[in-house]
Motif scaffolding. Structure first.
Motif, PDB file in Angstrom:
ATOM      1  N   TRP A 110     -40.165 -18.360 -70.953  1.00 24.76           N
ATOM      2  CA  TRP A 110     -39.213 -17.608 -70.046  1.00 24.76           C
ATOM      3  C   TRP A 110     -39.775 -17.043 -68.938  1.00 24.76           C
ATOM      4  CZ3 TRP A 110     -38.417 -11.907 -72.538  1.00 24.76           C
ATOM      5  CH2 TRP A 110     -37.453 -11.325 -71.569  1.00 24.76           C
ATOM      6  N   VAL A 111     -39.401 -17.090 -67.820  1.00 21.68           N
ATOM      7  CA  VAL A 111     -39.629 -16.534 -66.680  1.00 21.68           C
ATOM      8  C   VAL A 111     -38.547 -15.542 -66.094  1.00 21.68           C
ATOM      9  CG1 VAL A 111     -40.097 -17.080 -64.189  1.00 21.68           C
ATOM     10  CG2 VAL A 111     -41.128 -18.453 -65.934  1.00 21.68           C
TER      11      VAL A 111
ATOM     12  N   THR B 105     -37.142 -13.325 -62.575  1.00 23.75           N
ATOM     13  CA  THR B 105     -37.230 -13.036 -61.277  1.00 23.75           C
ATOM     14  C   THR B 105     -36.605 -11.577 -61.264  1.00 23.75           C
ATOM     15  OG1 THR B 105     -37.305 -15.135 -60.449  1.00 23.75           O
ATOM     16  CG2 THR B 105     -36.675 -13.484 -59.007  1.00 23.75           C
TER      17      THR B 105
ATOM     18  N   HIS C  27     -30.870 -20.745 -66.050  1.00 22.31           N
ATOM     19  CA  HIS C  27     -30.752 -19.653 -65.372  1.00 22.31           C
ATOM     20  C   HIS C  27     -29.692 -18.841 -66.149  1.00 22.31           C
ATOM     21  CE1 HIS C  27     -33.204 -21.335 -62.046  1.00 22.31           C
ATOM     22  NE2 HIS C  27     -32.391 -22.301 -62.294  1.00 22.31           N
TER      23      HIS C  27
ATOM     24  N   VAL D  52     -33.877 -26.518 -67.234  1.00 19.94           N
ATOM     25  CA  VAL D  52     -33.812 -25.090 -66.778  1.00 19.94           C
ATOM     26  C   VAL D  52     -32.328 -24.307 -67.219  1.00 19.94           C
ATOM     27  CG1 VAL D  52     -34.209 -23.442 -65.105  1.00 19.94           C
ATOM     28  CG2 VAL D  52     -35.429 -25.642 -65.111  1.00 19.94           C
TER      29      VAL D  52
ATOM     30  N   HIS E  50     -34.995 -18.897 -66.968  1.00 19.48           N
ATOM     31  CA  HIS E  50     -35.222 -18.268 -65.740  1.00 19.48           C
ATOM     32  C   HIS E  50     -34.156 -17.163 -65.774  1.00 19.48           C
ATOM     33  CE1 HIS E  50     -36.569 -18.182 -61.250  1.00 19.48           C
ATOM     34  NE2 HIS E  50     -36.475 -17.015 -61.778  1.00 19.48           N
ATOM     35  N   SER E  51     -34.547 -15.981 -65.955  1.00 17.15           N
ATOM     36  CA  SER E  51     -33.512 -14.649 -65.952  1.00 17.15           C
ATOM     37  C   SER E  51     -33.862 -14.125 -64.651  1.00 17.15           C
ATOM     38  CB  SER E  51     -33.771 -13.755 -67.171  1.00 17.15           C
ATOM     39  OG  SER E  51     -35.204 -13.205 -66.929  1.00 17.15           O
ATOM     40  N   HIS E  52     -32.632 -13.554 -64.318  1.00 20.74           N
ATOM     41  CA  HIS E  52     -32.523 -12.676 -62.840  1.00 20.74           C
ATOM     42  C   HIS E  52     -31.648 -11.472 -63.122  1.00 20.74           C
ATOM     43  CE1 HIS E  52     -33.300 -16.726 -60.701  1.00 20.74           C
ATOM     44  NE2 HIS E  52     -33.018 -17.176 -61.849  1.00 20.74           N
TER      45      HIS E  52
ATOM     46  N   LEU F 110     -37.427 -24.433 -69.919  1.00 18.63           N
ATOM     47  CA  LEU F 110     -37.436 -23.102 -69.418  1.00 18.63           C
ATOM     48  C   LEU F 110     -36.212 -22.100 -69.148  1.00 18.63           C
ATOM     49  CD1 LEU F 110     -39.601 -21.361 -67.355  1.00 18.63           C
ATOM     50  CD2 LEU F 110     -38.341 -22.338 -65.395  1.00 18.63           C
TER      51      LEU F 110
END
Length: 145
Positions: free
Chosen positions: A111-112, A114, A7, A5, A88-90, A86
């Motif tokens: 791509w997920v 939050t 981030h 992952v 995971h952008s924030h 994965l």
């Protein structure tokens, strides 16, 4: 099987560490502790944040100037270097960077994003919020709010 992952997190407007960064640090540290997830954090220039992640045993890469062509190239290169399952952008800038890195519409890596909140005070914040909402409707495979 170990899940890889990445981030991507953007700092507070002043470059400080805020709630999203603390959330990512806790999440990545927990993922290290589980042993079935290998997290890497790509951060966009929060002061001292990469060092705090390293103290938790989390690999971190700092990208300055998130909208610069070089930042997009570096993120694209990191994603191409090894198996990444994965992203995971924030945060706004992290979402925009993921979109610019070509993740929108791709199935690998997934791509997920939050959403840690929308800011509507001020013209610039309203414009970024509108652009981010549009991107989130069409870019990531899932949005967590």
């Amino acid at each position: 099987m170990v899940l890889s992952v990445v981030h991507v997190v953007s700092p507070q407007p002043r470059g400080d560490t805020g709630g999203a960064q603390l959330h990512v640090a806790d999440l990545a540290a927990a993922q290290v502790g589980v042993g079935t997830v290998t997290p890497r954090v790509v951060e966009l220039g929060a002061k001292g944040y990469a060092a705090s992640l390293a103290a938790l045993g989390v690999d971190a890469v700092t990208l300055d100037r998130p909208y610069a062509v070089e930042a997009v190239r570096r993120l694209s290169g990191l994603l191409a270097c090894g198996p990444v399952d994965l992203v995971h952008s924030h945060g706004y800038d992290a979402d925009f960077l993921a979109g610019l890195a070509g993740l929108a519409g791709r199935s690998r890596p997934a791509w997920v994003a939050t959403v840690h909140g929308f800011v509507t005070a001020g013209v610039v914040s309203r414009a970024k919020t509108a652009a981010n909402r549009r991107l989130l409707r069409h870019g990531p495979a899932a949005v967590i709010a």
